[in-house]
Write a protein that holds these residues in place. Structure first.
Motif, PDB file in Angstrom:
ATOM      1  N   UNK A  97      11.254  -5.102  -0.233  1.00 30.40           N
ATOM      2  CA  UNK A  97       9.903  -5.571   0.469  1.00 30.40           C
ATOM      3  C   UNK A  97       9.978  -5.040   2.319  1.00 30.40           C
ATOM      4  N   UNK A  98      11.032  -5.598   2.750  1.00 28.77           N
ATOM      5  CA  UNK A  98      11.471  -4.864   3.868  1.00 28.77           C
ATOM      6  C   UNK A  98      10.611  -3.661   3.934  1.00 28.77           C
ATOM      7  N   UNK A  99      11.691  -2.553   3.167  1.00 33.39           N
ATOM      8  CA  UNK A  99      11.367  -1.195   3.532  1.00 33.39           C
ATOM      9  C   UNK A  99      10.039  -0.833   2.763  1.00 33.39           C
ATOM     10  N   UNK A 100       9.051  -1.584   2.673  1.00 29.72           N
ATOM     11  CA  UNK A 100       8.581  -1.478   1.763  1.00 29.72           C
ATOM     12  C   UNK A 100       7.901  -0.368   0.348  1.00 29.72           C
ATOM     13  N   UNK A 101       9.158  -0.475  -0.689  1.00 28.63           N
ATOM     14  CA  UNK A 101       9.103  -0.153  -1.450  1.00 28.63           C
ATOM     15  C   UNK A 101       9.491  -0.225  -2.687  1.00 28.63           C
ATOM     16  N   UNK A 102      10.079  -2.220  -2.406  1.00 21.14           N
ATOM     17  CA  UNK A 102      10.427  -2.477  -3.897  1.00 21.14           C
ATOM     18  C   UNK A 102       8.803  -3.552  -4.288  1.00 21.14           C
ATOM     19  N   UNK A 103       8.897  -3.932  -5.420  1.00 24.36           N
ATOM     20  CA  UNK A 103       7.818  -4.617  -6.062  1.00 24.36           C
ATOM     21  C   UNK A 103       6.768  -5.981  -4.898  1.00 24.36           C
ATOM     22  N   UNK A 104       7.877  -6.118  -4.104  1.00 24.48           N
ATOM     23  CA  UNK A 104       7.265  -7.684  -3.024  1.00 24.48           C
ATOM     24  C   UNK A 104       6.609  -6.885  -2.869  1.00 24.48           C
ATOM     25  N   UNK A 105       6.296  -5.195  -2.143  1.00 27.12           N
ATOM     26  CA  UNK A 105       5.845  -4.578  -0.852  1.00 27.12           C
ATOM     27  C   UNK A 105       4.134  -4.737  -1.307  1.00 27.12           C
ATOM     28  N   UNK A 113       1.186   4.545  -4.189  1.00 27.78           N
ATOM     29  CA  UNK A 113       1.522   4.357  -4.572  1.00 27.78           C
ATOM     30  C   UNK A 113       2.621   5.967  -4.650  1.00 27.78           C
ATOM     31  N   UNK A 114       3.456   6.073  -3.833  1.00 21.93           N
ATOM     32  CA  UNK A 114       4.504   7.447  -3.991  1.00 21.93           C
ATOM     33  C   UNK A 114       6.016   7.230  -3.605  1.00 21.93           C
ATOM     34  N   UNK A 115       6.070   8.217  -2.890  1.00 20.21           N
ATOM     35  CA  UNK A 115       7.955   7.863  -2.670  1.00 20.21           C
ATOM     36  C   UNK A 115       8.188   7.386  -0.383  1.00 20.21           C
ATOM     37  N   UNK A 116       8.832   8.133  -0.105  1.00 16.19           N
ATOM     38  CA  UNK A 116       9.165   6.920   0.979  1.00 16.19           C
ATOM     39  C   UNK A 116       9.550   7.841   1.834  1.00 16.19           C
ATOM     40  N   UNK A 117       9.389   8.121   3.099  1.00 16.86           N
ATOM     41  CA  UNK A 117      10.203   9.373   4.057  1.00 16.86           C
ATOM     42  C   UNK A 117       9.909   8.556   5.811  1.00 16.86           C
ATOM     43  N   UNK A 118      10.913   9.259   6.377  1.00 14.52           N
ATOM     44  CA  UNK A 118      10.804   9.128   7.770  1.00 14.52           C
ATOM     45  C   UNK A 118       9.582  10.577   8.551  1.00 14.52           C
ATOM     46  N   UNK A 119       9.110   9.925   9.158  1.00 13.32           N
ATOM     47  CA  UNK A 119       8.054  10.674   9.902  1.00 13.32           C
ATOM     48  C   UNK A 119       8.400  10.528  11.896  1.00 13.32           C
ATOM     49  N   UNK A 120       8.749  11.649  11.896  1.00 17.37           N
ATOM     50  CA  UNK A 120       8.404  11.050  14.014  1.00 17.37           C
ATOM     51  C   UNK A 120       9.189   9.688  14.056  1.00 17.37           C
ATOM     52  N   UNK A 121      10.677   9.709  13.012  1.00 20.69           N
ATOM     53  CA  UNK A 121      11.312   8.393  13.405  1.00 20.69           C
ATOM     54  C   UNK A 121      10.689   7.137  12.738  1.00 20.69           C
ATOM     55  N   UNK A 122       9.837   7.572  12.460  1.00 15.89           N
ATOM     56  CA  UNK A 122       9.252   5.480  11.429  1.00 15.89           C
ATOM     57  C   UNK A 122       9.231   6.163   9.541  1.00 15.89           C
ATOM     58  N   UNK A 123       9.443   4.895   9.058  1.00 17.46           N
ATOM     59  CA  UNK A 123       9.557   5.222   7.586  1.00 17.46           C
ATOM     60  C   UNK A 123       7.697   5.000   7.549  1.00 17.46           C
ATOM     61  N   UNK A 124       7.996   5.989   6.369  1.00 14.93           N
ATOM     62  CA  UNK A 124       6.479   5.874   5.948  1.00 14.93           C
ATOM     63  C   UNK A 124       6.110   5.751   4.100  1.00 14.93           C
ATOM     64  N   UNK A 125       4.737   5.307   3.723  1.00 11.51           N
ATOM     65  CA  UNK A 125       5.207   6.296   2.279  1.00 11.51           C
ATOM     66  C   UNK A 125       3.863   6.428   2.112  1.00 11.51           C
ATOM     67  N   UNK A 126       3.818   7.829   0.748  1.00  9.88           N
ATOM     68  CA  UNK A 126       2.832   8.471   0.927  1.00  9.88           C
ATOM     69  C   UNK A 126       1.712   7.184  -0.474  1.00  9.88           C
ATOM     70  N   UNK A 127       0.694   7.677   0.154  1.00 13.33           N
ATOM     71  CA  UNK A 127      -0.731   7.273  -0.733  1.00 13.33           C
ATOM     72  C   UNK A 127      -1.295   8.366  -2.067  1.00 13.33           C
ATOM     73  N   UNK A 128      -1.785   8.398  -2.314  1.00 14.49           N
ATOM     74  CA  UNK A 128      -2.090   9.323  -3.048  1.00 14.49           C
ATOM     75  C   UNK A 128      -3.934   8.551  -3.834  1.00 14.49           C
ATOM     76  N   UNK A 129      -4.442   9.484  -3.802  1.00  8.74           N
ATOM     77  CA  UNK A 129      -5.854   9.880  -5.282  1.00  8.74           C
ATOM     78  C   UNK A 129      -6.101  11.536  -5.487  1.00  8.74           C
ATOM     79  N   UNK A 130      -7.655  10.772  -5.830  1.00  9.03           N
ATOM     80  CA  UNK A 130      -8.105  12.492  -6.717  1.00  9.03           C
ATOM     81  C   UNK A 130      -8.408  13.113  -5.279  1.00  9.03           C
ATOM     82  N   UNK A 131      -8.321  12.550  -3.902  1.00  9.55           N
ATOM     83  CA  UNK A 131      -9.415  13.544  -2.883  1.00  9.55           C
ATOM     84  C   UNK A 131      -7.756  14.034  -2.106  1.00  9.55           C
ATOM     85  N   UNK A 132      -6.667  13.019  -1.982  1.00  4.65           N
ATOM     86  CA  UNK A 132      -5.752  14.011  -1.482  1.00  4.65           C
ATOM     87  C   UNK A 132      -4.550  12.983  -1.439  1.00  4.65           C
ATOM     88  N   UNK A 133      -3.943  12.349   0.214  1.00  4.65           N
ATOM     89  CA  UNK A 133      -2.955  12.082   0.570  1.00  4.65           C
ATOM     90  C   UNK A 133      -3.114  12.364   2.069  1.00  4.65           C
TER      91      UNK A 133
END
Length: 347
Positions: free
Chosen positions: A26-34, A159-179
């Motif tokens: 949950x704290x990392x934003x990737x678990x079922x409580x996020x 919601x999709x995978x997570x990774x670090x962008x410019x030193x910050x943890x980020x999650x990828x959101x996507x739909x039919x128009x992009x991400x």
């Protein structure tokens, strides 16, 4: 059943591990409580709308002709911006100061924009732009509505995978128009955006703490000739005493149509004389043109002294033709002289 029973202590330990994993996720934003995708989206949109300063880098915009426009922009909500665009003809820099646009580019860029005559003067200088749509188009990036234009149709965010962008943890959101990538920690902010389709656009986004611009003091305004380098022009032949055939002094009246900026190499006036009957040349002389401020005129003169002129006068001829040309090295740029005074009888 052949299995081993779990005692109370072991059961507590397993439960604790599961709880820790859930909490950590949950704290990392990737678990079922996020947060849900919609929650991420709404928080990111709110923070985008509130951001005082935005910076977009690695911009890529699909163009109708199949090419891709690249560049970057930094701006605030007061009508200030600095942008670079890599166009076919070269790099274009745009500065917006309280919505007033200035443009800078090389000579090829200005020629491609229909400014062939002024391209040399404008090259690599900040130029006042009178394109009323330029400032407004950049200002569109600032408006909160711009976010809605690109995202209002999102109805199936995932919601999709997570990774670090410019030193910050980020999650990828996507739909039919992009991400787009959104930070998983507060403040929730969009870090990267990608859309799909014929007008696809992508860029990375950051939120600087400070940004300022100032209007260039020496900007050229194509609508104001006084801001351009000096351009000298012959406006009339000067009236001088009758010629002594052995040494005929002739003069021109020269004015400056443009600004007071030094024109570079010194302009010159060349005065030529020719026979009245067949216009065969009899001689010429050349003189430098002094610095002339905008709108003023000066008289310049030089002496034509040639054996051909003496012989012509000694043959009883008293009339010859007098003409002159002026060079503006900066503006002529290797082409023939830019100004010529009409031929006029002289006696």
């Amino acid at each position: 059943m052949g299995g081993r029973a779990i005692d109370d202590q072991e059961e507590i330990t397993v439960a604790g591990i599961i709880a820790l994993l859930l909490l950590t996720g949950s704290l990392l934003g990737v678990g079922p409580l996020s947060k849900s995708a919609d929650q991420y989206y709404n928080e990111a949109k709110t923070n985008f709308d509130r951001a005082a300063i935005l910076k977009e880098t690695n911009i890529r915009m699909a163009q109708p002709d199949g090419t891709t426009l690249t560049g970057e922009i930094e701006l605030n909500r007061k009508g200030d911006a600095v942008m670079t665009r890599n166009l076919k003809a070269g790099k274009e820099e745009v500065m917006l100061v309280r919505y007033k646009p200035f443009v800078r580019g090389d000579r090829a860029l200005w020629e491609s924009l229909g400014q062939a005559k002024l391209a040399k003067a404008l090259a690599r200088r900040w130029v006042v732009s009178h394109d009323s749509t330029l400032g407004l188009s950049i200002a569109d990036f600032i408006s909160a509505g711009e976010w809605d234009k690109g995202t209002h149709s999102r109805t199936d965010l995932k919601k999709n995978e997570t990774k670090t962008i410019n030193g910050r943890a980020a999650i990828r959101l996507s739909d039919s128009s992009g991400e787009f990538w959104v930070t998983t920690q507060q403040p929730t902010q969009v870090m990267r955006l990608r859309t799909t389709g014929p007008s696809a656009i992508s860029f990375d986004l950051s939120y600087p703490s400070s940004f300022s611009v100032a209007a260039p003091a020496d900007a050229i305004d194509p609508a104001d000739p006084t801001s351009l380098p000096a351009y000298y022009r012959i406006v009339a032949h000067d009236s001088l005493p009758p010629c002594d055939p052995a040494a005929c002094r002739l003069g021109e009246v020269v004015t400056n149509d443009y600004g007071n900026l030094a024109p570079g190499d010194r302009p010159k006036v060349t005065i030529m004389v020719s026979r009245a009957d067949n216009h065969q040349p009899l001689g010429q002389c050349t003189t430098d043109v002094p610095v002339i401020v905008h709108g003023e005129s000066v008289k310049v003169s030089c002496v034509v002294a040639s054996q051909a002129l003496i012989d012509y006068a000694n043959s009883g001829q008293t009339t010859f033709y007098h003409t002159a040309v002026i060079t503006n090295p900066f503006w002529d740029d290797g082409r023939p002289p830019s100004g010529q005074a009409p031929s006029q009888p002289q006696g």
